[in-house]
Design an enzyme around this catalytic site. Sequence first.
Site, PDB file in Angstrom:
ATOM      1  N   LYS A 192     138.956 -10.486  57.636  1.00 38.31           N
ATOM      2  CA  LYS A 192     139.938 -10.073  56.623  1.00 38.31           C
ATOM      3  C   LYS A 192     140.324 -11.245  55.714  1.00 38.31           C
ATOM      4  CE  LYS A 192     139.486  -6.250  56.799  1.00 38.31           C
ATOM      5  NZ  LYS A 192     139.409  -5.255  55.718  1.00 38.31           N
TER       6      LYS A 192
ATOM      7  N   TYR B  76     138.330 -10.370  63.789  1.00 37.13           N
ATOM      8  CA  TYR B  76     138.894  -9.484  62.754  1.00 37.13           C
ATOM      9  C   TYR B  76     139.642 -10.333  61.717  1.00 37.13           C
ATOM     10  CZ  TYR B  76     141.585  -5.723  60.509  1.00 37.13           C
ATOM     11  OH  TYR B  76     142.134  -4.859  59.591  1.00 37.13           O
TER      12      TYR B  76
ATOM     13  N   THR C 151     146.154   5.035  61.131  1.00 39.03           N
ATOM     14  CA  THR C 151     144.824   5.573  60.806  1.00 39.03           C
ATOM     15  C   THR C 151     143.916   5.456  62.033  1.00 39.03           C
ATOM     16  OG1 THR C 151     143.876   3.454  60.156  1.00 39.03           O
ATOM     17  CG2 THR C 151     145.075   4.659  58.435  1.00 39.03           C
TER      18      THR C 151
HETATM   19  N1  LIG Z   1     145.470   0.884  58.991  1.00 36.42           N
HETATM   20  C1  LIG Z   1     146.036  -0.304  58.889  1.00 36.42           C
HETATM   21  O1  LIG Z   1     147.153  -0.540  59.379  1.00 36.42           O
HETATM   22  C2  LIG Z   1     145.326  -1.417  58.188  1.00 36.42           C
HETATM   23  C3  LIG Z   1     145.985  -2.655  58.093  1.00 36.42           C
HETATM   24  C4  LIG Z   1     145.378  -3.692  57.392  1.00 36.42           C
HETATM   25  C5  LIG Z   1     144.158  -3.493  56.797  1.00 36.42           C
HETATM   26  N2  LIG Z   1     143.538  -2.299  56.913  1.00 36.42           N
HETATM   27  C6  LIG Z   1     142.216  -2.144  56.282  1.00 36.42           C
HETATM   28  O2  LIG Z   1     142.128  -0.910  55.616  1.00 36.42           O
HETATM   29  C7  LIG Z   1     140.761  -0.504  55.546  1.00 36.42           C
HETATM   30  C8  LIG Z   1     140.649   0.971  55.869  1.00 36.42           C
HETATM   31  O3  LIG Z   1     140.993   1.183  57.207  1.00 36.42           O
HETATM   32  P1  LIG Z   1     141.801   2.464  57.725  1.00 36.42           P
HETATM   33  O4  LIG Z   1     143.069   1.961  58.272  1.00 36.42           O
HETATM   34  O5  LIG Z   1     141.809   3.522  56.709  1.00 36.42           O
HETATM   35  O6  LIG Z   1     140.893   2.852  58.990  1.00 36.42           O
HETATM   36  P2  LIG Z   1     139.965   4.123  59.317  1.00 36.42           P
HETATM   37  O7  LIG Z   1     140.757   5.381  59.191  1.00 36.42           O
HETATM   38  O8  LIG Z   1     139.334   3.826  60.631  1.00 36.42           O
HETATM   39  O9  LIG Z   1     138.882   4.083  58.169  1.00 36.42           O
HETATM   40  C9  LIG Z   1     137.857   3.128  58.170  1.00 36.42           C
HETATM   41  C10 LIG Z   1     136.687   3.685  57.416  1.00 36.42           C
HETATM   42  O10 LIG Z   1     135.648   2.688  57.426  1.00 36.42           O
HETATM   43  C11 LIG Z   1     134.450   3.328  57.826  1.00 36.42           C
HETATM   44  N3  LIG Z   1     133.471   2.416  58.415  1.00 36.42           N
HETATM   45  C12 LIG Z   1     133.560   1.701  59.534  1.00 36.42           C
HETATM   46  N4  LIG Z   1     132.408   1.031  59.757  1.00 36.42           N
HETATM   47  C13 LIG Z   1     131.571   1.356  58.741  1.00 36.42           C
HETATM   48  C14 LIG Z   1     130.245   1.019  58.410  1.00 36.42           C
HETATM   49  N5  LIG Z   1     129.490   0.245  59.180  1.00 36.42           N
HETATM   50  N6  LIG Z   1     129.712   1.537  57.285  1.00 36.42           N
HETATM   51  C15 LIG Z   1     130.423   2.355  56.491  1.00 36.42           C
HETATM   52  N7  LIG Z   1     131.681   2.743  56.761  1.00 36.42           N
HETATM   53  C16 LIG Z   1     132.245   2.244  57.880  1.00 36.42           C
HETATM   54  C17 LIG Z   1     134.904   4.387  58.827  1.00 36.42           C
HETATM   55  O11 LIG Z   1     133.867   5.327  59.073  1.00 36.42           O
HETATM   56  P3  LIG Z   1     133.836   6.169  60.459  1.00 36.42           P
HETATM   57  O12 LIG Z   1     134.892   7.220  60.327  1.00 36.42           O
HETATM   58  O13 LIG Z   1     132.448   6.703  60.507  1.00 36.42           O
HETATM   59  O14 LIG Z   1     134.143   5.195  61.552  1.00 36.42           O
HETATM   60  C18 LIG Z   1     136.091   4.943  58.071  1.00 36.42           C
HETATM   61  O15 LIG Z   1     135.673   5.814  57.056  1.00 36.42           O
HETATM   62  C19 LIG Z   1     140.002  -1.441  56.475  1.00 36.42           C
HETATM   63  O16 LIG Z   1     139.312  -2.397  55.693  1.00 36.42           O
HETATM   64  C20 LIG Z   1     141.083  -2.111  57.280  1.00 36.42           C
HETATM   65  O17 LIG Z   1     140.715  -3.418  57.703  1.00 36.42           O
HETATM   66  C21 LIG Z   1     144.089  -1.249  57.591  1.00 36.42           C
END
Ligand SMILES: NC(=O)c1ccc[n+]([C@@H]2O[C@H](COP(=O)([O-])OP(=O)(O)OC[C@H]3O[C@@H](n4cnc5c(N)ncnc54)[C@H](OP(=O)(O)O)[C@@H]3O)[C@@H](O)[C@H]2O)c1
Length: 340
Positions: free
Chosen positions: A203, A199, A236
């Site tokens: 990133k 991961y 999330t």
């Molecule tokens: N939440 C945090 O604390 C955090 C921290 C640092 C960075 N981030 C980054 O923020 C971004 C968004 O994450 P989030 O926290 O909002 O998580 P999330 O709620 O799990 O959302 C992730 C999204 O990505 C989609 N996804 C996963 N695999 C995919 C694929 N193969 N093709 C198309 N879509 C796909 C998921 O679809 P499904 O619903 O179908 O799985 C979901 O819509 C990510 O890049 C993550 O690395 C998040």
Amino acid sequence: MTNDADAPTSTPGPPPGSRGGWSPEQVGDQSGRVVLVTGANSGLGLETSAVLAAAGARVIMTARSREKGQAALADVQGRAPGAQVELQMLDLASLASVTDLATRLTATLGSHGLDLLVNNAGVMAVPKGRTQDGFEMQLGTNFLGHFALTGRLLGPLLQSESAGRRPRVVSLSSMAHRFGRITPQDLMREKRYEAWSAYGQSKLADLMFALELDRRTERAGRELVSVAAHPGISATNLFTGGPFGRMPDVVRRAAGKVGELVMQSPEQGAWSVLRAATAPDVVGGEYYGPAGAGERSGPPVRVGTSARAQDVDMARWLWEEAVRLTGVGFHELDPPAGAA
Ligand SMILES: NC(=O)c1ccc[n+]([C@@H]2O[C@H](COP(=O)([O-])OP(=O)(O)OC[C@H]3O[C@@H](n4cnc5c(N)ncnc54)[C@H](OP(=O)(O)O)[C@@H]3O)[C@@H](O)[C@H]2O)c1
């Protein structure tokens, strides 16, 4: 290029002159802007889509599950009645799906082009797996899928520039980029797989991509703005697909309660993305994240990167490797023939 052994480990903090005091009330009128958000059915992507749609943008939400995508579309339509919002299917773990979406959009966006691409979708610390094209799942989804998507949508993005606007690409990184290492000798982690390390690599690759795209657009004399953002720690669904999702129910529920206390909401997590995507004073190559302690929460400001993220030789290598792996070039950004 820097080897793992001698990679710099210092991690600069927020650059001097970081700008603070921002909230989504400062998202101006987005009318006339066409926006695409990946992973728009959940978490940060959903919140980003809802705010941009309410501000007047035409928002193309993408999802890999039609059912989840339609529920999210209805959610945004409910929050922003009358907004121009639509759903498109996209699986970033499939280069064929990326090409399919980009081909459809290039035809339909026409002379308006695409004004904002939010490379948001992601998976975190999932068990060892491969994308449809055989890439390590996290690098393949989080980085290579978005690399290919951006390259395939470069035409519509530059079309926006030709129409007199300044297109933007916002790529989601993470504090995890700080422990990430790009491992050229085993980029797909075939020799040894560790979920968090993979991961971190993905990133870091996202952040290096955003910075390298900025350098390349600048060299090509283009107006496109490439920036990165991270949401701190936001509650999330990202946490349900990784090790947390594999915990026994009772442990997961307890961890969830603790998580709610230390994490910020998805709404607030999206603020960094929204600032990077809309603020008029954003400059290519910047990185936005929360202002609070450890960048875990708080209003979005410009933040620093690890020294590794600034390794331009490695960024160039990674870019060329991504071109080789995905078969997607960014030819519009190539230096003119004969240029040094
Ligand atoms: N939440 C945090 O604390 C955090 C921290 C640092 C960075 N981030 C980054 O923020 C971004 C968004 O994450 P989030 O926290 O909002 O998580 P999330 O709620 O799990 O959302 C992730 C999204 O990505 C989609 N996804 C996963 N695999 C995919 C694929 N193969 N093709 C198309 N879509 C796909 C998921 O679809 P499904 O619903 O179908 O799985 C979901 O819509 C990510 O890049 C993550 O690395 C998040």
